[in-house]
Scaffold this motif. Structure first.
Motif, PDB file in Angstrom:
ATOM      1  N   PRO A  92     -73.311 -15.704  30.648  1.00  7.08           N
ATOM      2  CA  PRO A  92     -72.482 -14.524  30.653  1.00  7.08           C
ATOM      3  C   PRO A  92     -72.428 -15.021  28.924  1.00  7.08           C
ATOM      4  N   SER A  93     -72.412 -15.646  28.088  1.00  5.71           N
ATOM      5  CA  SER A  93     -72.151 -16.050  26.881  1.00  5.71           C
ATOM      6  C   SER A  93     -73.201 -15.610  25.877  1.00  5.71           C
ATOM      7  N   GLY A  94     -74.184 -15.069  27.228  1.00 10.52           N
ATOM      8  CA  GLY A  94     -75.949 -14.583  26.097  1.00 10.52           C
ATOM      9  C   GLY A  94     -75.507 -13.263  26.097  1.00 10.52           C
ATOM     10  N   ARG A  95     -74.353 -12.488  27.655  1.00  9.81           N
ATOM     11  CA  ARG A  95     -74.205 -10.675  27.517  1.00  9.81           C
ATOM     12  C   ARG A  95     -73.486 -10.312  27.386  1.00  9.81           C
ATOM     13  N   VAL A  96     -73.296 -10.781  26.015  1.00  6.93           N
ATOM     14  CA  VAL A  96     -71.973 -10.227  25.426  1.00  6.93           C
ATOM     15  C   VAL A  96     -72.069  -8.608  24.821  1.00  6.93           C
ATOM     16  N   SER A 145     -78.142 -10.478  18.659  1.00  9.66           N
ATOM     17  CA  SER A 145     -76.597  -9.868  18.587  1.00  9.66           C
ATOM     18  C   SER A 145     -75.633 -10.612  19.971  1.00  9.66           C
ATOM     19  N   GLU A 146     -76.053 -10.331  20.980  1.00 10.08           N
ATOM     20  CA  GLU A 146     -75.558 -11.117  22.091  1.00 10.08           C
ATOM     21  C   GLU A 146     -74.983 -12.464  21.238  1.00 10.08           C
ATOM     22  N   LEU A 151     -75.023 -13.732  18.677  1.00 11.77           N
ATOM     23  CA  LEU A 151     -73.701 -14.024  17.230  1.00 11.77           C
ATOM     24  C   LEU A 151     -72.522 -13.291  17.923  1.00 11.77           C
ATOM     25  N   ALA A 152     -71.691 -12.081  18.845  1.00 14.58           N
ATOM     26  CA  ALA A 152     -71.547 -11.456  19.203  1.00 14.58           C
ATOM     27  C   ALA A 152     -70.644 -12.258  19.895  1.00 14.58           C
ATOM     28  N   HIS A 153     -70.758 -12.919  20.616  1.00 15.25           N
ATOM     29  CA  HIS A 153     -69.521 -14.083  21.053  1.00 15.25           C
ATOM     30  C   HIS A 153     -69.650 -15.655  20.381  1.00 15.25           C
ATOM     31  N   PHE A 154     -70.374 -15.914  19.064  1.00 20.20           N
ATOM     32  CA  PHE A 154     -69.961 -16.427  18.764  1.00 20.20           C
ATOM     33  C   PHE A 154     -68.563 -15.916  17.475  1.00 20.20           C
ATOM     34  N   GLY A 155     -68.843 -14.861  17.485  1.00 25.34           N
ATOM     35  CA  GLY A 155     -68.004 -14.351  15.849  1.00 25.34           C
ATOM     36  C   GLY A 155     -67.261 -13.828  16.900  1.00 25.34           C
ATOM     37  N   PHE A 156     -66.083 -13.601  18.340  1.00 31.75           N
ATOM     38  CA  PHE A 156     -65.573 -13.780  18.864  1.00 31.75           C
ATOM     39  C   PHE A 156     -65.184 -14.934  19.185  1.00 31.75           C
TER      40      PHE A 156
END
Length: 142
Positions: A36-40, A56-57, A59-64
Motif C-alpha cells: 500500500p505504500s506504493g499505492r498512495v 509519484s506514489e 514521493l506522495a507516501h514519503f511526503g505524507f
C-alpha cells in the motif's frame, strides 16, 4: 516553532523509511498482495504484473510521512513520549484505512481487507510512532 517543525519532519522522514521497510518485509514474506505504500495515488495496479510503485506514489507516501511528523511535533510541542507517538501513528493509520484510502480506491477499508496486510500495516505504524518519538527526542536534547 520552525525548529520544532524541522525536528518533526526529520523524525517523520526516518519513521516513514522504517514503516516502508516493514511493508517491504511483509511483501517479501508473501503476506501483502501489493504494497500500500506504493499505492498512495489512486488507481488500480496493472493486472498482468506485480504492482511497482511509481515515483509519484513513493514521493506522495514519503511526503505524507514527513508532514505527519511535523504536525506531530507541533501538536506535542516537542514533548514526545512513546504512548503518544504510537497512538498518533495508529490514529493516522485507522483514519486513513477507514476514511480517504478506501474512498479514493487505493485499498478496501481495513475491516474488509486481508487481515495479514492490516496486521503488517498496523505494526508498521507502531514502528513509525516509535521512530518518530525517538528521533524528535534525540534532536530536542540540549
Amino acid at each position: 516553532m520552525l525548529r520544532m517543525l524541522v525536528r518533526g519532519a526529520a523524525g517523520g522522514a526516518l519513521a516513514t523509511v522504517a514503516l516502508t521497510a516493514v511493508s517491504l518485509a511483509g511483501d517479501q514474506a508473501g503476506v501483502m498482495r501489493d504494497r500500500p505504500s506504493g499505492r498512495v495515488v489512486p488507481g488500480p495496479p496493472p493486472r498482468h504484473v506485480r504492482h511497482r510503485a511509481r515515483p509519484s506514489e513513493s514521493l506522495a507516501h514519503f511526503g505524507f510521512g514527513v508532514a505527519s511528523g511535523a504536525v506531530f511535533c507541533a501538536l506535542s510541542r516537542g514533548r514526545a513520549n512513546l504512548p503518544l507517538g504510537i497512538g498518533y501513528a495508529l490514529a493516522a493509520w485507522a483514519a486513513s484505512q477507514r476514511g480517504w484510502v478506501p474512498r479514493i480506491g487505493i485499498l478496501p477499508p481495513d475491516t474488509r481487507d486481508d487481515s495479514c496486510r492490516a496486521a503488517v500495516l498496523a505494526a508498521g505504524h507502531v514502528l513509525y510512532g516509535t521512530v518518530l518519538v525517538a528521533t524528535v527526542n534525540h534532536l530536542t536534547r540540549p
